[in-house]
Design a protein around this motif. Structure first.
Motif, PDB file in Angstrom:
ATOM      1  N   GLY A  64       9.801  26.309 -46.727  1.00 62.14           N
ATOM      2  CA  GLY A  64      10.971  25.490 -47.063  1.00 62.14           C
ATOM      3  C   GLY A  64      11.880  25.191 -45.880  1.00 62.14           C
ATOM      4  O   GLY A  64      11.749  25.794 -44.818  1.00 62.14           O
ATOM      5  N   LEU A  81      13.074  35.713 -50.942  1.00 58.74           N
ATOM      6  CA  LEU A  81      13.300  34.589 -50.020  1.00 58.74           C
ATOM      7  C   LEU A  81      13.366  35.046 -48.566  1.00 58.74           C
ATOM      8  O   LEU A  81      13.996  36.050 -48.257  1.00 58.74           O
ATOM      9  N   GLY A 117      17.690  21.771 -52.984  1.00 63.80           N
ATOM     10  CA  GLY A 117      17.634  22.982 -52.159  1.00 63.80           C
ATOM     11  C   GLY A 117      18.921  23.190 -51.387  1.00 63.80           C
ATOM     12  O   GLY A 117      20.006  22.851 -51.864  1.00 63.80           O
ATOM     13  N   LYS A 170      27.931  30.871 -55.818  1.00 65.46           N
ATOM     14  CA  LYS A 170      26.930  31.633 -56.568  1.00 65.46           C
ATOM     15  C   LYS A 170      27.562  32.322 -57.775  1.00 65.46           C
ATOM     16  O   LYS A 170      26.964  32.385 -58.848  1.00 65.46           O
ATOM     17  N   GLY A 185      14.573  24.657 -56.808  1.00 67.60           N
ATOM     18  CA  GLY A 185      15.552  24.791 -55.723  1.00 67.60           C
ATOM     19  C   GLY A 185      16.749  25.628 -56.161  1.00 67.60           C
ATOM     20  O   GLY A 185      17.215  25.519 -57.303  1.00 67.60           O
TER      21      GLY A 185
HETATM   22  P1  ADP Z   1      15.025  24.933 -49.637  1.00 67.78           P
HETATM   23  O1  ADP Z   1      14.092  24.347 -50.647  1.00 67.78           O
HETATM   24  O2  ADP Z   1      15.874  23.897 -48.948  1.00 67.78           O
HETATM   25  O3  ADP Z   1      14.344  25.834 -48.657  1.00 67.78           O
HETATM   26  P2  ADP Z   1      16.208  26.754 -51.687  1.00 67.78           P
HETATM   27  O4  ADP Z   1      15.506  26.193 -52.863  1.00 67.78           O
HETATM   28  O5  ADP Z   1      15.885  28.149 -51.311  1.00 67.78           O
HETATM   29  O6  ADP Z   1      16.121  25.814 -50.408  1.00 67.78           O
HETATM   30  O7  ADP Z   1      17.796  26.625 -51.990  1.00 67.78           O
HETATM   31  C1  ADP Z   1      18.762  27.168 -51.172  1.00 67.78           C
HETATM   32  C2  ADP Z   1      20.132  26.803 -51.702  1.00 67.78           C
HETATM   33  O8  ADP Z   1      20.323  27.360 -53.009  1.00 67.78           O
HETATM   34  C3  ADP Z   1      21.270  27.345 -50.827  1.00 67.78           C
HETATM   35  O9  ADP Z   1      22.233  26.320 -50.610  1.00 67.78           O
HETATM   36  C4  ADP Z   1      21.854  28.462 -51.694  1.00 67.78           C
HETATM   37  O10 ADP Z   1      23.235  28.669 -51.430  1.00 67.78           O
HETATM   38  C5  ADP Z   1      21.625  27.897 -53.092  1.00 67.78           C
HETATM   39  N1  ADP Z   1      21.702  28.932 -54.131  1.00 67.78           N
HETATM   40  C6  ADP Z   1      20.978  30.070 -54.214  1.00 67.78           C
HETATM   41  N2  ADP Z   1      21.362  30.799 -55.289  1.00 67.78           N
HETATM   42  C7  ADP Z   1      22.336  30.093 -55.912  1.00 67.78           C
HETATM   43  C8  ADP Z   1      23.149  30.318 -57.088  1.00 67.78           C
HETATM   44  N3  ADP Z   1      23.036  31.427 -57.809  1.00 67.78           N
HETATM   45  N4  ADP Z   1      24.065  29.360 -57.408  1.00 67.78           N
HETATM   46  C9  ADP Z   1      24.214  28.255 -56.671  1.00 67.78           C
HETATM   47  N5  ADP Z   1      23.505  27.992 -55.568  1.00 67.78           N
HETATM   48  C10 ADP Z   1      22.554  28.892 -55.182  1.00 67.78           C
END
Ligand code: ADP
Ligand code: MG
Length: 624
Positions: free
Chosen positions: A26, A54, A215, A285, A345
């Motif tokens: 990712g 992660l 994401g 979060k 995401g």
């Molecule tokens: P990518 O696909 O870009 O690698 P992810 O799917 O891992 O990313 O998403 C990461 C994002 O999700 C970050 O901005 C993180 O702050 C957000 N995130 C993770 N957990 C939560 C949550 N509980 N509530 C809101 N946002 C969240």
């Protein structure tokens, strides 16, 4: 279908089935998952403490040259930004020209070559490619699962966004190979998400599925048409600069205003800025499951309620819904045509996001799996299908080895990559490297090595009678058509003149599974050294192009350049020529950067002059 498994430790072929892992590589986070033997469910692998699945997609090079990946690298973001690489996925398969809009946003140094060769990143005089950086993340994931399962793994399925082009997919494959992985498939992220929910696994499944993926820094919406085990992407849309990071930013801005925080202090004191950013992410979060957030920072009580938060992020969420609307329009569908909506995401945990998506599609959402794990889980499901472990799932025919042609310096340029579905047809454009070149030899090879000398030659032919043109001007399209029986037709056509030539090759005949397996094994074993030679040859090719172009530039512009410029350019040219004879790719890249830095402004001047001359000649009465 050919099925080959390799035991890297013993260096021989395995006859028994071995594990194939699923990887989500990712932009913000990456993770690895697998399906246990005798189980149909996929699991994501956690860190040593058993807490996080992660892995932040971040790579840090410390002063001793040691490489850190994941959480450890993330900690270095604020202390050593120039040595800490994030968002490398945004650079995959891209040239500097592709990226001119985003380089300002990155804290590390991308080399400005002002051309179309692939980007490099410089740290301490060493040049790194996005491929080798991604390989570091993949190596880390490979180690994580090997540690966890106490078993070696070599085979993987890796996911990419549905909109990734051929170059970006090939770059992802190369990264896998460099990490010591045999990449059996590159799978679209939305396809993996659907598979994780078991959608499309049964042959008779016919569905139209929306995958909404929000994401950290990117938003993708994909619409899939699933029929008889085939996942067709019928529309994609999104925003490559929209995601959870924007939610954090709106919270920070709100607090700065509401509590009259010292902006000057925040913008100059990195530690302060970082703790404010972390507090904002924590607030975000927390508000995914509670209605109120409070934290004490430097004696100030920062607060945020869900109502205020929702009003802050409403316009961002609305933007994503507008993208959904556009994708639906492109697909010619309305919300009632959609059978499933899948949420992917980390940012889809935000309640307002869920509410608005549900409202737009007027449908219950698929939310039962962890949204930040779902792509990796789906990759693992695809992997177990490939391993023949999912009953009743049919596999499409695939080609067992990559097919390509030889390019300058003896490099293998893959046109149809291994494990592509067949029948298939793909084309790529090439050009000449010598002024006035009339003939072009097309040599066709099969295999996984970067240098054609180690691959298997299938045949060659000559495209002749190309009208004389300066090097780089002819547009030669080479097309590979591979039918369901593995018969390959290669066509070459000079697009400006229409000159055409073709040959027919039976690509798979005369090669046993053993031989095929050995070729694969060799390609993985030699990935590191092949990559080094490839990087050197590519640097040399680029240098040679620059030498030809610069000499031409000098000839055409010597009437206005002035002796000082001419002398300086000649010196740079000589230095580049000298270093091109040697085997040091970093030194060649360095010399390229130097000559480019010097000539780029002059080239712009030359362009302005040419423009002014052509306008001055005849422009006026035409405008009248
Ligand atoms: P990518 O696909 O870009 O690698 P992810 O799917 O891992 O990313 O998403 C990461 C994002 O999700 C970050 O901005 C993180 O702050 C957000 N995130 C993770 N957990 C939560 C949550 N509980 N509530 C809101 N946002 C969240
Ligand atoms: Mg993702």
């Amino acid at each position: 279908m050919a099925k080959i498994s390799i035991n890297l430790k013993e260096g021989k072929l395995n006859k028994q089935e071995d594990l194939i892992i699923g990887i989500d590589l990712g932009t913000t986070n990456s993770l690895v998952a697998y399906v246990k033997d005798g189980d149909s469910e996929a699991y994501a692998i956690k860190d040593k403490n058993g807490t996080n699945t992660l892995v932040p997609s971040i790579i840090h090079f410390n002063e001793e040259g040691k490489i850190l990946v994941g959480e450890a690298a993330k900690k270095q973001l604020e202390y050593a930004p120039a040595r800490t690489i994030y968002s490398v996925k945004r650079l995959m398969g891209k040239s500097f020209n592709d990226l001119s809009k985003i380089t300002d946003l990155l804290a590390y140094r991308i080399i400005d070559e002002d051309d179309d060769s692939l980007v490099k990143i410089e740290i301490d005089g060493k040049y790194h490619s996005p491929i080798s950086l991604s390989a570091e993340i993949l190596k880390y994931l490979k180690l994580r699962i090997e540690d966890n399962l106490q078993q070696e793994v070599q085979k993987a399925v890796i996911t990419v966004p549905a909109y990734f082009n051929d170059a970006q997919r090939q770059a992802t494959r190369d990264a896998g190979k460099l990490a010591g992985l045999d990449v059996l498939r590159i799978v679209n992220e939305p396809t993996a998400a659907a598979l994780a929910y078991g959608i499309g696994l049964a042959q008779e499944d016919e569905r139209t599925v929306v995958v909404y993926d929000l994401g950290g820094g990117t938003f993708d919406i994909s619409i899939l048409d699933i029929k008889q085990g085939i996942f067709e992407v019928i529309a994609t849309n999104g925003d490559t600069f929209l995601g959870g990071d924007d939610f954090d930013r709106t919270i920070i801005d709100y607090w700065i205003e509401k509590y009259a925080l010292d902006i000057h202090e925040i913008s100059t004191n990195k530690t302060k800025a970082q703790s404010l950013r972390l507090a904002a992410e924590k607030a975000k979060k927390t508000l995914s499951s509670q209605s109120h957030f409070e934290i004490k920072l430097d004696g100030i009580n920062l607060e945020l309620t869900i109502e205020t938060y929702n009003s802050l992020i409403k316009s961002i969420v609305d933007k994503t819904i507008a993208c959904c609307g556009q994708a639906m329009k492109d697909a010619g569908l309305t919300p009632k045509d959609i059978d499933e909506v899948i949420m992917v995401g980390g940012s889809t945990r935000v309640p307002l996001v869920r509410q608005e998506v549900k409202r737009y599609f007027d449908k219950e959402l698929n939310l039962s799996l962890n949204p930040d794990e779902v792509v990796a889980l789906g990759a693992a499901v695809q992997a177990s299908v490939l391993a023949g472990k999912q009953k009743g799932v049919l596999l499409l025919d695939i080609t067992p080895l990559s097919l390509g042609i030889e390019t300058v310096g003896g490099l293998m340029d893959v046109i149809i990559s291994r494990n592509s579905k067949i029948p298939t047809s793909l084309a790529r454009q090439y050009t000449t490297s010598i002024d006035g070149q009339k003939n072009l030899k097309i040599s066709v090879y099969q295999g996984e090595r970067d240098l054609v000398q180690y691959n298997r030659k299938l045949g060659e032919f000559i495209l002749s009678n190309i009208p004389p043109m300066p090097a780089g001007i002819p547009k030669i399209e080479v097309q590979f058509l591979l039918d369901a029986d593995g018969i390959l037709v290669v066509k070459a056509k000079e697009l400006r003149s229409g000159k055409e030539q073709e040959i027919v090759i039976q690509s798979q005949y005369g090669i046993s599974e053993e031989e095929m397996g050995k070729m694969l094994l060799d390609s993985i074993k030699n990935a590191q050294s092949d990559m080094t030679i490839k990087a050197l040859l590519e640097a040399r090719n680029e240098a040679n192009n620059i030498i030809v172009n610069t000499e031409r530039f000098l000839k055409q512009n010597n009437h206005w350049l002035g002796t000082e410029n001419i002398e300086q350019i000649s010196q740079f040219l000589q230095a580049l020529k000298d270093v091109t004879q040697k085997d040091d790719k970093d030194a060649i890249n360095q010399a390229i950067t130097e000559i480019n830095d010097f000539t780029a402004p002059l080239a712009h001047q030359a362009m302005d002059k040419a423009m002014a001359e052509s306008l001055g000649g005849k422009g006026i009465d035409e405008i009248d």
